[in-house]
Motif scaffolding. Structure first.
Motif, PDB file in Angstrom:
ATOM      1  N   LYS A   1       0.822  -1.217   0.000  1.00 26.07           N
ATOM      2  CA  LYS A   1       0.000   0.000   0.000  1.00 26.07           C
ATOM      3  C   LYS A   1       0.852   1.260   0.000  1.00 26.07           C
ATOM      4  N   GLN A   2       2.053   1.191   0.565  1.00 25.42           N
ATOM      5  CA  GLN A   2       2.930   2.360   0.611  1.00 25.42           C
ATOM      6  C   GLN A   2       3.900   2.396  -0.560  1.00 25.42           C
TER       7      GLN A   2
ATOM      8  N   SER B   1       5.394   2.625  -4.269  1.00 26.15           N
ATOM      9  CA  SER B   1       5.058   3.344  -5.486  1.00 26.15           C
ATOM     10  C   SER B   1       6.265   3.325  -6.415  1.00 26.15           C
ATOM     11  N   SER B   2       6.047   3.687  -7.630  1.00 26.99           N
ATOM     12  CA  SER B   2       7.165   3.747  -8.556  1.00 26.99           C
ATOM     13  C   SER B   2       7.826   5.120  -8.452  1.00 26.99           C
TER      14      SER B   2
ATOM     15  N   SER C   1       6.456   0.122  -9.770  1.00 29.42           N
ATOM     16  CA  SER C   1       5.263  -0.334  -9.072  1.00 29.42           C
ATOM     17  C   SER C   1       4.947  -1.753  -9.519  1.00 29.42           C
TER      18      SER C   1
ATOM     19  N   LYS D   1      -0.855  -5.405  -9.052  1.00 29.57           N
ATOM     20  CA  LYS D   1      -1.604  -5.797  -7.865  1.00 29.57           C
ATOM     21  C   LYS D   1      -2.873  -6.576  -8.198  1.00 29.57           C
TER      22      LYS D   1
END
Length: 166
Positions: free
Chosen positions: A88-89, A91-92, A133, A136
């Motif tokens: 959830k934390q 990121s790319s 990223s 998901k």
């Protein structure tokens, strides 16, 4: 005698400050690509370090979160650092990793003990690690899509049945 001692101290100081080598790193990075069943993303940065004085120091890495960890030496002038973060934390983007030698690490620990900012400590080298990223999974789960389709078919069947019977 005092002048000779002073001159010797100045020469020793000049040699000690000149011992700090300028280093360059060539970097390759890897990030977890599929996170459909995972809880954390892994990032690995492997780099080759080339210093002007041919030294191969023991390195420590500081991440943006403030955590300082030892860097693994995986070969001749090759180093590797890795970390994990929650999906959830994650990121790319680019992550700045500050590298310290043993003296720099001692200064980092001193700054932490004194309550000073670690960012004020001069690093040996800063590397920018590109992170990607992870996938998901689909936006709509297959079970939800199947339930909606069954509901649509059932609605169509009941409305058609009621039109035929009337």
């Amino acid at each position: 005698m005092q002048r000779q001692t002073l001159v010797l101290c100045l020469i020793a100081l000049a040699c000690a400050t000149g011992a700090q080598a300028s280093c360059k790193a060539t970097l390759t990075a890897f990030s977890t690509q599929d996170a459909t069943i995972l809880t954390q993303l892994a990032h690995v940065a492997e780099f080759t370090l080339q210093c002007s004085n041919s030294a191969q120091p023991s390195l420590f890495a500081e991440f943006p979160c403030g955590k300082v960890v030892p860097v693994a030496k995986v070969g001749d002038s090759k180093y590797q650092v890795s970390w994990v973060e929650d999906i959830k934390q994650g990121s790319s983007g680019n992550v700045l990793v500050r590298l310290f030698d043993e003296d720099g690490y001692a200064n980092v620990r001193k700054a932490q003990r004194d309550g000073d900012k670690v960012s004020s400590v001069k690093s040996l080298l800063d590397i920018t690690v590109p992170t990607k990223s992870a996938y998901k999974g689909p936006w709509i789960k297959a079970e939800l899509l199947a339930a909606v389709l069954v509901g649509g078919v059932a609605y169509f069947a009941f409305t058609t049945k009621s039109k035929v019977q009337s």
